[in-house]
Each structure stands twice: as C-alpha cells, then as structure tokens.
Design a protein around this motif. Structure first.
Motif, PDB file in Angstrom:
ATOM      1  N   ARG A 519       0.775  -1.414   0.070  1.00  0.00           N
ATOM      2  CA  ARG A 519      -0.152   0.021  -0.331  1.00  0.00           C
ATOM      3  C   ARG A 519       0.932   1.146  -0.238  1.00  0.00           C
ATOM      4  NH1 ARG A 519      -3.162  -2.467   4.926  1.00  0.00           N
ATOM      5  NH2 ARG A 519      -4.385  -4.170   3.734  1.00  0.00           N
ATOM      6  N   SER A 520       0.089   2.509  -0.309  1.00  0.00           N
ATOM      7  CA  SER A 520       0.773   3.258  -0.731  1.00  0.00           C
ATOM      8  C   SER A 520       0.342   4.472  -0.934  1.00  0.00           C
ATOM      9  CB  SER A 520       1.613   3.994  -2.298  1.00  0.00           C
ATOM     10  OG  SER A 520       1.370   3.815  -2.713  1.00  0.00           O
ATOM     11  N   LYS A 521       0.658   6.030  -0.027  1.00  0.00           N
ATOM     12  CA  LYS A 521      -0.554   7.502   0.296  1.00  0.00           C
ATOM     13  C   LYS A 521      -0.575   7.203  -0.947  1.00  0.00           C
ATOM     14  CE  LYS A 521      -0.826  11.157   1.966  1.00  0.00           C
ATOM     15  NZ  LYS A 521       0.460  12.257   2.462  1.00  0.00           N
ATOM     16  N   GLU A 522      -0.652   7.275  -1.748  1.00  0.00           N
ATOM     17  CA  GLU A 522      -1.102   6.957  -3.602  1.00  0.00           C
ATOM     18  C   GLU A 522      -2.246   6.148  -3.681  1.00  0.00           C
ATOM     19  OE1 GLU A 522       1.604   6.838  -6.660  1.00  0.00           O
ATOM     20  OE2 GLU A 522       0.667   7.509  -8.501  1.00  0.00           O
ATOM     21  N   SER A 523      -2.235   5.192  -3.292  1.00  0.00           N
ATOM     22  CA  SER A 523      -2.756   4.396  -3.839  1.00  0.00           C
ATOM     23  C   SER A 523      -4.037   4.212  -2.476  1.00  0.00           C
ATOM     24  CB  SER A 523      -2.111   2.797  -3.571  1.00  0.00           C
ATOM     25  OG  SER A 523      -2.112   1.772  -1.908  1.00  0.00           O
ATOM     26  N   LEU A 524      -3.581   4.106  -1.769  1.00  0.00           N
ATOM     27  CA  LEU A 524      -4.626   4.493  -0.641  1.00  0.00           C
ATOM     28  C   LEU A 524      -5.835   5.998  -0.834  1.00  0.00           C
ATOM     29  CD1 LEU A 524      -3.033   3.521   2.243  1.00  0.00           C
ATOM     30  CD2 LEU A 524      -4.769   1.634   1.368  1.00  0.00           C
ATOM     31  N   ALA A 575      -5.490   2.668   6.963  1.00  0.00           N
ATOM     32  CA  ALA A 575      -4.362   1.853   6.216  1.00  0.00           C
ATOM     33  C   ALA A 575      -3.487   3.261   6.330  1.00  0.00           C
ATOM     34  CB  ALA A 575      -4.146   1.247   5.158  1.00  0.00           C
ATOM     35  N   LEU A 576      -3.994   4.009   5.448  1.00  0.00           N
ATOM     36  CA  LEU A 576      -3.387   5.632   5.339  1.00  0.00           C
ATOM     37  C   LEU A 576      -2.844   6.390   6.649  1.00  0.00           C
ATOM     38  CD1 LEU A 576      -3.007   7.937   2.945  1.00  0.00           C
ATOM     39  CD2 LEU A 576      -4.848   8.441   3.598  1.00  0.00           C
ATOM     40  N   ASN A 577      -3.659   5.986   7.725  1.00  0.00           N
ATOM     41  CA  ASN A 577      -3.242   6.832   9.153  1.00  0.00           C
ATOM     42  C   ASN A 577      -2.012   5.838   9.299  1.00  0.00           C
ATOM     43  OD1 ASN A 577      -3.545   8.036  11.733  1.00  0.00           O
ATOM     44  ND2 ASN A 577      -3.181   5.346  11.863  1.00  0.00           N
ATOM     45  N   ARG A 578      -1.628   4.250   9.353  1.00  0.00           N
ATOM     46  CA  ARG A 578      -0.681   4.184   9.822  1.00  0.00           C
ATOM     47  C   ARG A 578       0.836   3.971   8.777  1.00  0.00           C
ATOM     48  NH1 ARG A 578      -0.288   0.681  14.291  1.00  0.00           N
ATOM     49  NH2 ARG A 578      -2.199   1.148  15.015  1.00  0.00           N
ATOM     50  N   GLU A 579       1.203   5.267   9.075  1.00  0.00           N
ATOM     51  CA  GLU A 579       2.726   5.126   8.217  1.00  0.00           C
ATOM     52  C   GLU A 579       3.459   4.493   8.670  1.00  0.00           C
ATOM     53  OE1 GLU A 579       3.540   7.387   6.366  1.00  0.00           O
ATOM     54  OE2 GLU A 579       1.877   8.555   5.657  1.00  0.00           O
ATOM     55  N   HIS A 585       0.265  -5.385   6.916  1.00  0.00           N
ATOM     56  CA  HIS A 585       0.658  -4.396   6.715  1.00  0.00           C
ATOM     57  C   HIS A 585       1.428  -3.754   5.550  1.00  0.00           C
ATOM     58  CE1 HIS A 585      -1.073  -0.540   6.110  1.00  0.00           C
ATOM     59  NE2 HIS A 585       0.380   0.358   7.118  1.00  0.00           N
ATOM     60  N   PHE A 586       1.685  -2.906   4.502  1.00  0.00           N
ATOM     61  CA  PHE A 586       2.847  -2.909   4.046  1.00  0.00           C
ATOM     62  C   PHE A 586       2.834  -1.228   3.195  1.00  0.00           C
ATOM     63  CE2 PHE A 586       6.483  -2.952   1.240  1.00  0.00           C
ATOM     64  CZ  PHE A 586       7.471  -3.308   2.171  1.00  0.00           C
ATOM     65  N   ARG A 587       3.185  -0.748   3.732  1.00  0.00           N
ATOM     66  CA  ARG A 587       3.796   0.549   3.565  1.00  0.00           C
ATOM     67  C   ARG A 587       5.189   0.632   3.330  1.00  0.00           C
ATOM     68  NH1 ARG A 587       0.512   4.995   4.991  1.00  0.00           N
ATOM     69  NH2 ARG A 587       1.243   6.177   3.785  1.00  0.00           N
ATOM     70  N   VAL A 588       4.883   0.828   0.530  1.00  0.00           N
ATOM     71  CA  VAL A 588       5.690   1.088   0.276  1.00  0.00           C
ATOM     72  C   VAL A 588       6.632   2.080  -0.078  1.00  0.00           C
ATOM     73  CG1 VAL A 588       4.533   0.348  -1.282  1.00  0.00           C
ATOM     74  CG2 VAL A 588       4.512   2.178  -1.317  1.00  0.00           C
ATOM     75  N   GLU A 589       6.150   3.188   1.416  1.00  0.00           N
ATOM     76  CA  GLU A 589       7.388   4.694   2.267  1.00  0.00           C
ATOM     77  C   GLU A 589       8.075   3.888   2.925  1.00  0.00           C
ATOM     78  OE1 GLU A 589       3.933   4.601   1.917  1.00  0.00           O
ATOM     79  OE2 GLU A 589       2.984   6.367   0.811  1.00  0.00           O
ATOM     80  N   ALA A 597       9.983  -4.061   5.496  1.00  0.00           N
ATOM     81  CA  ALA A 597       9.330  -3.884   6.760  1.00  0.00           C
ATOM     82  C   ALA A 597       9.609  -3.168   7.522  1.00  0.00           C
ATOM     83  CB  ALA A 597       8.043  -5.003   7.196  1.00  0.00           C
ATOM     84  N   MET A 598       9.411  -1.799   7.665  1.00  0.00           N
ATOM     85  CA  MET A 598      10.132  -1.116   9.488  1.00  0.00           C
ATOM     86  C   MET A 598       8.997  -0.652   9.583  1.00  0.00           C
ATOM     87  SD  MET A 598      12.806   1.291   7.454  1.00  0.00           S
ATOM     88  CE  MET A 598      12.019   2.560   7.950  1.00  0.00           C
ATOM     89  N   ARG A 599       9.007  -0.875  11.493  1.00  0.00           N
ATOM     90  CA  ARG A 599       7.739  -0.501  11.511  1.00  0.00           C
ATOM     91  C   ARG A 599       8.145   1.000  12.563  1.00  0.00           C
ATOM     92  NH1 ARG A 599       8.437  -5.056  15.559  1.00  0.00           N
ATOM     93  NH2 ARG A 599       8.763  -3.931  17.149  1.00  0.00           N
TER      94      ARG A 599
END
Lengths: 639, 224, 251
Positions: A519-524, A575-579, A585-589, A597-599
């Motif tokens: 997931r990315s900010k853009e996709s979400l 998902a957008l909130n969880r940076e 939950h994987f945010r590409v950023e 993955a970076m917690r």
C-alpha cells in the motif's frame, strides 16, 4: 480519546489467574434469568454458545448457514497450536506467547495473548474429550507437527481437516445443548442490525433467510462471533457468505473498529484462472516444506513450458533473498515477494499472476511416493481445479486474502466499547497483532468460546439489575426493524443495470490493487476516491430481483456488498493513517533498502480504533497505547 | 420392544429370519436333489420325513413364524421406504446397487405366492388332479411313490414353468439376501465387503441353478 | 462450450415446481460448476428474471452446503467431488445437463435447488456427541488411542453432512450419515460410555425425521464426496446389536 483495554495490571504471567480470582460471578440459580444472544456458530460462536448454555444461561444462537456445522472455521486445514510441550522440545506458555506477539509484529495486547497461550492447553484436552480424532502415533500419544514462525513442534492436527474436526467438536457440544434446550438455534438467519438502548447492547434484528421475515430478538448481552471480512477483496479464501455485515452494523451503532487494515494474504493459493472466478482456494502452507518457489529470470521465458527454462534461467527468489528461512519465510514476506516478481512481469500462467512451486528437487531427493504420502490430497485438489499434474510440472501459486487480524475493538473481557456487546474470534482484533501465525486462528476461536467468554461475560451480567427488562416492545427494537425493512425496500427498488456480483468484483479490484499486499499513500488516496464513487453507483445502479419476503439470495448479497462498500473506506483510512509497515500491513514508503518492512514503534505502537461518523464521513481515530512489559520490542528478522 | 420398531432392529430380524430360511432351503434342496437318484432316493427321503411325526409339525410352526416375521417386516420396511422417497428424479441413476437389491420385495412376494402354490400342489395336493392323494400309488418298497408324483407334475410344461419362474425369483432374492446379512450383523469391514458380496452371489446362483435343474431336467425328460 | 441446462425451479415449499430449460453459452472449461451457474444467474438477473437459488458457501469442498443432483448423480459425475469442486472440463460442448435438488421426504424443497436439511441436525442432537463439560476434563494424553483407531475414527469423521448419501439412497435412508458418527464415537474410548444410548437414540431419530431404512444398496458410499465407507453402517449395526445384549451390570 485514549482507550483502556482494562487488562489486569501487574505481572502478565498471572494476569488471567488473578482476573478469575477477582471477577464477579453469577449465582447458578440466577443464570437462567439471563438471556444471551450469540451470532455466529463457528469455533468461537459455537463453542461459546455451547459453554454458556451449559452454564445455565438462556442462549439464542444465530447463523446464516443451514446448520451451525457449516461455519467457515471448517475450512482451516493445517492445525491448532498449544503449549503442551508433549515432544519436550522446549515449548512453554511463555514461548507460545512470545512467538504470537513477535509473529504479530508487536501490535497486540500482551495480557490477551498470555491468556490465549495459557488456555491453549485446555483446548486440546477439551477437544480430545469430545472425540476429536487428532493424529496420533502407534503408541497412542498425540502427534505434533511444526508450523511457520515457531522453532518447536506444537501444532496438533487432524489430517488436513483440523478446522473441520474442531468445528464438528464444537457443533457436537452445541447439539447437546440444543437437545437440552439451553440453546435455541436459529439457522438461516442473518443479523442485520444491533439494537442499542441507552448506549447498551440489548438485542439484534435479523432476517429469516427462508421467509424474508424481519424480526428482533432481545437479550441481556449480545456476543458477535461472525468471522472475517476479507471478502471485501471479492476474491478470497473465505466462504461466499462471509461478510463484514454483523460487525459493521455494530460499528454503525457506535462500536469501534480496530486495526481494519491488518489483513493476511496467504502465499500458497491456486491462482486466479479467469474473469468468472468466484473464489480462491488455499493449499496448506506445509507445501513450502518441500516445494521450491521460483519464477523465470527473464520475462520472455514466462510463456515457455517450465521444463524448458534452464536451471540458470530460474530465480529462486525466496532462497536468494532469505537464505536462512528460504522457502519457509513467513506468510507476509513470501506473499509480497511473489507480488514483486509478478509486478516485474515475470509471473507465470494465465494472466501472469502466478509463481512456480516446484517439487522436482524434492521428488528426486525423497521419491515421488514420499511426496505423495505427504501432500497427495493437495496435489489431487490442485489437479481438480487446474487440470495440471503437480508431480509432472511445477504447481502455480499466488497469494490470496485469507484472514483479518483487525476487527471490533474489545477490552480484556472481549467486551466492545458498547456495554453488553462482546466479540469473539476473528471478528475481534485482540491477539494476533498485525500478522497471525499459522495454526493460531483455531486456537483463538476455541479459546474465546470455551475458556474466555464463559468467565468474562459474568461480571457484566452480574452488574445488570433487572435482567430481561428491555424486550422487543421497546421503541428501539421497532425502529431497528423499520430501518432494516427500509434498507431492504431500497435495495429492491433501485432496479439498475449491474448485478450485485459485478459491483462486488469492482470493489474487490479497487481493494486488491490499492489496499492489497503493498500500500502507498498514493494508492490509498486513490482507493478513498474510488470507493465512494462505486458506492454511489451501487445505490443508483444495482439490480436486485425478487421480493423481500421470500428466499432471495441476491438481496442477501446486496446487503453484504452494501456494507463492504462502507467498510472498505474505513479500512483504507486506517491503512493511510498507519505510516509504518508491520505484519500484514506493508506501506511501500516504509521499507528498508533491502525491501523489508519497517515498523515505527515510536509513533505507531497503538491500536487504531475507529469510530463511525456517518457514511462518507471521515471516521474518528481513538488510540489504545500498547505496552510491552514481558517482551522486548525487536525487529522481526527472518534472514 | 425397540427391536420391532427400530430401523436396525427390524433389519437384524430380516437378516436372522432370512438366514434361517436360507438354512431351510439348503436342507430342502439337498432333499430334493435326491430325485436325481431315482425313486429309491426321493421316496426314501419322503418316508423318513413322514416318520418324524410331531417334529414335522413343530418344524412347520417354526417355519411359519420365520416367514411371518420376514414377510411382515419386509413389506413394512418397503412401505416406509416408499414413503420416505415420494418424488423421483427426472434422471434416475444408480451406480452400484443391483437389480436384485432393488426388487427384493417383489421377488420376495413372488416366492411367497409360489410357496402357497407349492404347498397346495405337493402337500395338500389339490392343484394337479393327476397327483391327488387318491391316485398316487405305492412303490415297490411300499412307500408313497413321490418320485412318480414329481416327475408326473414336472413333465407338464405349465407346472414346470411356474416352478422355474419362481426359482428365478428366488435366485434374485438370494443374490442380494445372502451377502446382505453379513453387513447387517456388522461383520463386514470395508475391503472384505466386495468379497462377501461376490461369495453371496455365487452361493445364490448355485442354489438357484440347482433348484431350477429339478423341474428343467424332468421337463426335458433327461431324468425320468 | 455451450450447454443446455434443465433446472428444477420451484418458487416455494408449497409450489409444485418443474424443470425449466436454459442455455449456458461460452462456458470455460476452467470454471467450476457453480461458477457456470453464477454466469447463468447473472444473465437471468439482467433480463429481469428470478435467478436460480442454490445452496453453496465455502466452495472448497468442505462445508457440505452445496447440494445438487446432476444428471441423476448427487454432486455430479466426478467421484469424491462436491459440486463446488466439479469443473466444467468434465463436460463437452452441446451436453444436456439436468440439475435437481436432493429429493427425500425428510429434505423438503424450499426453493429451486435449496432443501431443508435440518433433519440431519436433529439426528446429531439425539446423541452425536460425548457429554463432556466445558473444562474439567482429563489431559489429552491421559487415554491412549492407538494410531489405527484414531485413523479409523478420522475416516468416519470426515463426513461433511451434505446429505448426498440420502439423495442417492433408493430408500432415502440416512444410515451412512448416522453410521459415520456412531462409528467415530464408538471407536474412541471417550465415546464408549454412551455408546449404547447413542446408537439407539440416533437411529430412532432417523426414523422420526422421515428417513427410510437401510437395505444395503450401498449407493450412499458411491455418492459420498468424502468416500465414507459403508463399513461404518456395519459398525452401527454391530453397536446396535451390542446394545441389545444384557450386560453383567444390568445397565
């Protein structure tokens, strides 16, 4: 608002014992004065209804299937974990607790997980007493196998049908209570609203799926055990009828939804074969013990027969990236790697969304017979669906939505923020954090049903002054029935051009592409734009034939999809909130240079509980901070 | 009592009585085959039976009881099973069951009808004027000449035909019945099932052919 | 491929019902049978007609919800396969397919291909359980169960309760369904104390619910998507016989 999970303070190891010593009890002769509604009849609901009925409460249990025995817990294949330490390989309650917290990427509540690990042993005893035929050795002792994410053998199993056997055990206990008239079963009945009176859960409104009648049922407490919501992706390994509806109706009445973005994508499923597909089929993860996963190194090799791709032209990407765990890397990691390979245009099979799971090396090493003994039923299943022989050419697999760790927010007592509303099993969020380990779903369902709710519901019931005071003649019940009827009539009156399943498919595409494995900010943000548009289209262009007062499967599905269309937005919002990236939950950023993955424990070590503020309105975030006292936060590494 | 109402209880009663009746037809067959030994064989056999006196009547009562139970429950189960399957499929298909299993009640009733006829024919001796008690002679050894009575009857194509048809029905009845009791008593277990069924069929065919041989060979005058 | 379907349509339990004919066009061999029906239904909905109602849920062959008799065979022509796992590559272009509901007095049709199977639940409620309490039971390894016995019980326990055995039985008998549960529990030490009571109660319930009697046709075993053996009916019979024998304690 800061939420309090009300877990006992002090040492985690003794928290459950101390809780039980201190809790208020309901006198045996008073129990029959209370009525409890249990929605769902799977491992959590079935076991809970049976146990509460046996204690002497009046229980009404509801399920949408024609029999409680068909709940989707039945689909689980692999096994159930317990800290029995029968093989004497160093297991303990602490270790099971630790593995579960770590596997969940440190996003669960410690005390809840400890309790789960502690009662896991009782579950095995209980199931054996019921006649569940677990695998045994020739001397008659229970057999164990090992499973992903653990270094001990703690998984009990009944062939490849552990979920089925455990569910039938719970169903038998439930049947006994139905016979004893302590539980009244309402099959083919779907919950369509939660009735809340003065902020307290007092009943539900349901639709009889056979006659279409809409009716209400009162209770002193409502227990939801309605399973998972990953059918929001349309294609998943869930049953066709699995939906978010019951818990979403509770959310709309004020219950908080916790961590909805934590969804698990299972790596070893059979790939999608075409447009008409309705369902994805999972094959046990155990296949990865002997199968090697690869894709061609070059995109132009992807159309070739796999045997024509030379050894040096193959990319065994898991073995390459995770040399120590290799093909046994955890579910989220293997799934994401498969997606990356396919995104790199190196996917195989129709549609190019698939990777090879190759048994050639294993067959050469141990012989076809051994492989057949180990996985024969899975090879048969694969051939039935794909018409390909997995012994002769590599199987094709692709990840599929499988389970959700998120769910309704509950406190230590499994009670939601609405007093009187309890939530069990997959429907709540409590123990798996951001990722669930294999063989732990069955454990949680039965733990909640047999050994948690029978205790934790008592203090609440004991606090009720006049049980049965509010019944169906209360104005809130009448309003609830009217609301449900209004929605039914609305769905039937639109008479648009698209079928329910077409719109569901479109929602699934949006979710899979934008709120799926990466997931990315853009996709979400994109999802948050597309979902409301699709919802509008749904309410203007859906076609539901037939009438409300009859068996009408289109109408049932329409209601479920309508709820997914609202819920999906909250999921994307979370998902957008969880940076950060954690577990499922994987945010590409938020990844390391190597793509791990970076917690962000500093800012996101909390449970995100969302309050519904109206359709199309941004939900409000409430946080429950997570404290880790018994374990130390660490970076998950499977290299 | 539960045994007479229960679905399994009645099934067991069918099996027990059926098994006893198989015992009866075994003895009866052995006796009948003595016809192939000529007048000395079967006449001696008949003489011996008659000498048993009251035992014959006890035996007949037991037989009556066995038949009564077997027929009553057989018909009752059939009617219940009919009631349990009120609608037929548009495409009706079976995979493993046999013609004989599906026609048990009919072959059974044919055998019952035959039994009555058979008693009237040879025991009461009123269906065939040629062999009524008055005109049966004694043989050389001063015994009832059963041999002549039997051959006289079976040389009549109509009578022999009735017997042959009835014995085909019996054969079919036994094809399912003989192996079935093993399952009903709970003695079959998986892989042995096929063997049991096959043995049951072979035994049924042997019995059937042996029974059919008597009227057939007498009609063809191969034995006379 | 194109297919001609003859599907049982029945508006409600009281309706008479009849076969209606539909064309299924451009069916892909990779579709499951139910996905083929989904497509037919989408077409019906779009033309404003009532779609075909049929039971289904897990679509992975384990929940036992799907229940269709296809060309005279419960779950269709592929052995040991539920309808949801049956794929269209089993059929050829131009085939005619008859789709009917389970037929038995104990399974009244509710709508189209959906029947009411609650009678099976009633049989289970009569005794298909071990009467143990939640909690307060022995350690799981306290009673040893040798592997062959555990395997035997598991073979019986694989029943998914779909009712194909009844649909296939010329007598609509539920003996394989009942036998599987009786055999599973009678084989295990945990189930033995109640074995006598259980076999009587469950077989009584079976008749009360309107199922027929078993006459050893063995069609059930041939139709069972899980390959449950009729040896479990034999086991039930033996358990029943045992329940008739007087015991030394008189109980």
């Amino acid at each position: 608002m800061i939420l309090d999970g009300k877990a006992p303070t002090g040492q985690v190891d003794t928290s459950w014992d101390r809780y039980r010593e201190d809790m208020k009890l309901v006198n045996p002769s008073n129990k029959r004065k209370y009525k409890i509604i249990v929605v769902g009849s799977g491992l959590a609901g079935g076991a809970g209804a049976a146990s509460l009925g046996e204690l002497g409460y009046n229980v009404d249990c509801f399920c949408y299937q024609d029999s409680p025995r068909r709940a989707h817990s039945i689909g689980a294949q692999g096994g159930i974990n317990a800290a029995k330490n029968y093989p004497s390989d160093g297991d303990s309650i602490y270790r099971l607790f630790y593995d579960t917290v770590k596997g969940g990427d440190f996003r669960s509540r410690e005390a809840d997980v400890w309790r789960l690990a502690q009662v896991s042993n009782n579950i095995i005893d209980q199931c054996v007493a019921q006649g569940v035929p677990f695998a045994r050795d020739y001397a008659g002792y229970l057999d164990n196998r090992s499973f992903g994410g653990a270094q001990v053998s703690r998984t009990f199993y009944a062939r490849g049908q552990t979920g089925q056997q455990l569910l039938l055990g719970a169903y038998s206990a439930l049947s006994r209570q139905i016979k004893n008239k302590t539980v009244t079963m309402h099959p083919r009945t779907e919950m369509l609203d939660l009735v809340v009176v003065d902020g307290v859960a007092k009943g539900i409104t349901v639709r009889n799926l056979m006659t279409g009648e809409i009716e209400s049922h009162w209770a002193d407490a409502v227990v939801l055990a309605t399973g998972g919501y990953v059918n929001v992706f349309y294609l998943s390994t869930n049953a066709m009828g699995s939906s978010v509806t019951a818990i979403w109706k509770a959310v709309k009445k004020g219950a908080y939804m916790a961590n909805p973005c934590y969804t698990q994508i299972h790596p070893t499923c059979i790939p999608v074969h075409g447009e008409h597909q309705s369902k994805l089929t999972l094959m046990s993860e155990s296949l990865r013990n002997d199968g090697r996963i690869w894709v061609p190194k070059k995109a132009e090799d992807c159309d070739k027969h796999p045997s024509e791709v030379p050894e040096e032209g193959r990319d065994y990407y898991l073995e390459r990236k995770y040399p120590s765990y290799g093909n046994l890397a955890p579910r989220d990691i293997s799934s994401r790697s498969a997606k990356e390979a396919c995104d790199d245009n190196r996917g195989v099979g129709p549609g190019k969304r698939g990777v090879y799971l190759d048994f050639e090396a294993a067959i050469n090493r141990v012989g076809k017979k051994t492989i057949e003994d180990r996985y024969g039923n899975l090879f048969d299943m694969y051939e039935k669906i794909t018409d390909e022989n997995g012994y002769e050419r590599p199987m094709r697999i692709y990840p599929a939505p499988h389970y959700n760790m998120g769910g309704l927010w509950v406190d230590y007592e499994c009670q939601s923020n609405i007093p009187g509303l309890f939530v069990l099993g997959e429907a709540n969020f409590s123990v798996h954090g951001a990722n669930r380990l294999g063989a732990s779903a069955l454990m949680q369902g039965l733990a909640d049903g047999y050994f948690v709710i029978p205790y934790t519901i008592a203090p609440y019931l004991a606090s009720i002054k006049n049980p049965g005071e509010i019944k169906e003649d209360h104005a809130e019940f009448k309003k609830s029935v009217e609301d449900v009827e209004a929605q039914t009539n609305k769905l039937l009156s639109i008479n648009g051009k698209k079928t329910v399943s077409e719109l569901h498919k479109e929602l699934g595409n949006i979710m899979w592409e934008n709120v799926g494995m990466a997931r990315s900010k853009e996709s979400l943000t994109n999802a948050l734009k597309l979902i409301p548009e699709l919802r509008d289209e749904f309410w203007n262009n859906v076609k539901v034939t037939g009438e409300g007062k009859e068996l009408n499967q289109q109408l049932e599905n329409a209601g479920r999809v309508a709820d997914f269309l609202e819920f999906a937005e909250m999921m994307a919002e979370d998902a957008l909130n969880r940076e950060e990236s954690c577990g499922g939950h994987f945010r590409v950023e938020h990844q390391t240079d190597e793509g791990e993955a970076m917690r962000d424990d500093e800012n996101f070590s909390y449970v995100a509980a969302w309050e519904f503020k109206g359709v199309g309105k941004k939900p409000e975030l409430h946080k429950e901070p997570l404290k880790f006292e018994r374990v130390h936060l660490a970076v998950r590494s499977y290299k | 009592m539960n045994l007479f109402k229960s679905t399994v209880g009645r099934k067991i009663l069918m099996a027990v009585t059926g098994l006893c009746l198989v015992g009866f037809i075994s003895v009866h067959l052995l006796g009948n085959l003595s016809v192939f030994a000529g007048p000395d064989g079967i006449n001696a056999y008949a003489e011996h039976l008659h000498s048993l006196g009251p035992l014959v009547w006890i035996f007949r009562l037991i037989m009556l009881g066995l038949f009564a139970v077997h027929i009553t429950f057989g018909v009752q189960l059939y009617l219940e099973n009919k009631a349990a399957t009120p609608d037929n499929y548009a495409v009706q298909k079976t995979l493993v069951t046999t013609f004989s299993a599906k026609t048990m009640v009919f072959t059974g009733l044919i055998v019952l009808a035959f039994l009555l006829y058979h008693l009237l024919h040879f025991t009461v001796q009123i269906t065939n004027p040629d062999i009524s008690a008055h005109n049966i002679a004694l043989d050389a050894a001063n015994r009832l000449d059963v041999f002549t009575m039997v051959t006289a009857s079976f040389q009549n194509a109509f009578i022999a035909g009735i017997y042959i048809v009835a014995m085909i029905a019996l054969l079919l009845h036994l094809m399912h019945g003989i192996s079935s009791w093993v399952q009903t008593f709970g003695w079959s277990s998986g892989p042995s099932q096929d063997k049991v069924t096959a043995i049951g069929k072979i035994v049924a065919i042997v019995y059937g052919l042996a029974y059919i041989a008597i009227p057939l060979l007498l009609l063809a005058r191969i034995v006379k | 491929m194109d297919l001609t379907l003859h599907v049982w349509r029945q508006k409600g339990p009281q309706d008479k019902g009849k076969l209606e004919t539909y064309q299924a066009k451009d069916v892909s061999p990779d579709m499951s049978f139910l996905e083929m029906l989904d497509e037919v239904n989408d077409g019906l909905i779009k033309s404003g007609k009532d779609p075909i109602a049929f039971d289904h849920d897990c679509r992975e062959g384990i929940c036992g919800m799907c229940s269709q008799v296809i060309n005279g065979r419960p779950h269709g022509k592929q052995e040991k396969t539920t309808v949801c796992q049956l794929h269209m590559r089993q059929y050829n272009d131009g085939d005619e397919i008859f789709i009917e509901p389970w037929r038995a007095k104990a399974f009244p049709v509710q709508k189209d291909l959906i029947v009411d199977r609650s009678a099976l639940d009633v049989i289970m409620q009569a005794g298909g359980y071990v009467s143990c309490h939640t909690g307060g039971v022995d350690d799981a390894n306290a009673m040893l169960i040798p592997k062959p016995i555990a395997d035997y019980a598991m073979d019986a326990a694989e029943c998914i309760g779909c009712g194909a055995c009844i649909a296939a039985c010329p007598n609509s008998s539920a003996m394989l369904f009942t036998g599987a549960k009786v055999a599973q529990l009678a084989a295990l030490p945990q189930g033995k104390p109640e074995a006598k009571k259980r076999v009587k109660a469950m077989t009584e319930a079976l008749l009360e619910e309107g199922f027929g009697n078993c006459t050893n046709h063995y069609e059930c075993e041939a139709a069972c998507p899980k390959g449950i053996s009729v040896k479990f009916i034999a086991k039930l019979n033996r358990e029943y016989l045992k329940s008739l024998l007087p015991s030394s304690t008189g109980v």
